[in-house]
Design an enzyme around this catalytic site. Structure first.
Site, PDB file in Angstrom:
ATOM      1  N   ARG A  99      21.490   4.603 -10.399  1.00 44.76           N
ATOM      2  CA  ARG A  99      20.392   5.345  -9.786  1.00 44.76           C
ATOM      3  C   ARG A  99      19.133   4.503  -9.620  1.00 44.76           C
ATOM      4  NH1 ARG A  99      19.873   7.681  -5.917  1.00 44.76           N
ATOM      5  NH2 ARG A  99      21.799   8.733  -6.509  1.00 44.76           N
ATOM      6  N   GLU A 199     -15.020  -2.477   8.073  1.00 42.78           N
ATOM      7  CA  GLU A 199     -14.617  -1.324   8.881  1.00 42.78           C
ATOM      8  C   GLU A 199     -15.832  -0.837   9.671  1.00 42.78           C
ATOM      9  OE1 GLU A 199     -12.113   2.298   7.442  1.00 42.78           O
ATOM     10  OE2 GLU A 199     -14.206   2.867   7.236  1.00 42.78           O
ATOM     11  N   ASP A 220     -12.029   1.549  13.274  1.00 43.52           N
ATOM     12  CA  ASP A 220     -11.496   2.749  12.636  1.00 43.52           C
ATOM     13  C   ASP A 220     -11.574   3.965  13.560  1.00 43.52           C
ATOM     14  OD1 ASP A 220     -10.477   4.269  10.398  1.00 43.52           O
ATOM     15  OD2 ASP A 220     -12.490   5.099  10.193  1.00 43.52           O
TER      16      ASP A 220
END
Length: 284
Positions: A99, A199, A220
């Site tokens: 797993r 930004e 942005d």
């Protein structure tokens, strides 16, 4: 600061601890300690394979006597029915590592597959799709490796290897000029050679970032049309500055941003909401 290998070891230790606890009582009660066997990784969905090298570390860390034979390496295109690798050794060890290995491989392969789809939309353009820090806690190193295997590029790994001055930093610092000046002074004082990205939200902030001496400007939430205008402005004033688009960009809109002329497009969806690639680990 921990190395990549140390972070991966920590992740595997935690994975084994949370899955096995004080013992895999199903396996311990049904399989003898001397039982030997082999299992193979069966691919059940088309995509890009990622995580083979990490799977090897899973097996080696848990039981060094396990022998893994790789048929298909990381980064390869796979289809249903392909066998990626075979592992031989203690059946108890095979069952107890199954797993953890699958969780890692399915997620990494899903990320690599998704990244390849995004990057293919930019074919013919000098533009790369980037990942973000929107990753699964503890798995960032592996998820960013999967992005690279899918043909994308890595943005900063964390908060330590690049300076990214976002809107909140700008607002708290009193403006872009102040934030960039402080960042440069900090790097000089600490002896750090870090690239500075800013930004921006509008044309005025673009001009401020250029004047402040940013290495990269992140546009942005610009539209493709505004992006093209911003690229023209930045290239005319500071052609050395890298340009990145960010903010809600989808597979459908990606090409338009690339055609606007940016160098990079960051996409959080590469890692934050990806579907794992279907595969299983079966006795053979």
């Amino acid at each position: 600061m921990k190395t990549k290998d140390q972070l991966i070891d920590d992740l595997l230790d935690l994975s084994f601890a949370e899955d096995i606890g004080d013992g895999d009582h199903t396996t311990l009660s049904t399989i003898g300690p001397d039982e030997m066997g082999r299992q193979h990784l069966l691919v059940k969905e088309e995509g890009i394979l990622a995580g083979v090298d990490i799977a090897k570390r899973v097996f080696e860390k848990f039981d060094p006597s396990l022998k893994m034979t790789v048929m298909i390496p990381d980064g390869s295109h796979v289809k249903p029915g392909d066998i990626a690798f075979v592992v031989e050794g203690s059946v108890r060890s095979l069952l107890q590592t199954e797993r953890t290995m699958l969780n890692i491989m399915q997620r990494m392969s899903g990320i690599a597959t998704t990244t390849a789809k995004y990057q293919s939309r930019l074919e013919g353009l000098d533009c790369k799709v980037l990942d973000t820090r929107k990753t699964t806690p503890g798995m960032r190193i592996l998820e960013k490796e999967a992005v690279a295997l899918g043909g994308g590029s890595n943005h900063r790994i964390g908060l330590f290897d690049m300076i990214l001055i976002k809107d909140n930093h700008v607002d708290f610092a009193g403006g872009i000029p102040q934030a960039v000046a402080s960042a440069k002074a900090y790097c000089k004082e600490k002896g750090k050679d870090l690239r500075i990205e800013v930004e921006v939200r509008n044309t005025d902030e673009i001009n401020q970032a250029i004047e402040a001496g940013a290495d990269r400007i992140m546009l942005d939430n610009f539209t493709p049309e505004r992006t093209a205008e911003a690229v023209k402005l930045i290239r005319s004033k500071a052609p050395h500055i890298e340009i990145e688009s960010s903010g809600g960009i989808t597979l459908d809109t990606l090409r338009a941003y690339g055609e606007a002329g940016v160098d990079f497009i960051s996409v959080g969806a590469l890692t934050h909401s990806v579907k794992g690639l279907d595969m299983s680990f079966k006795a053979c």
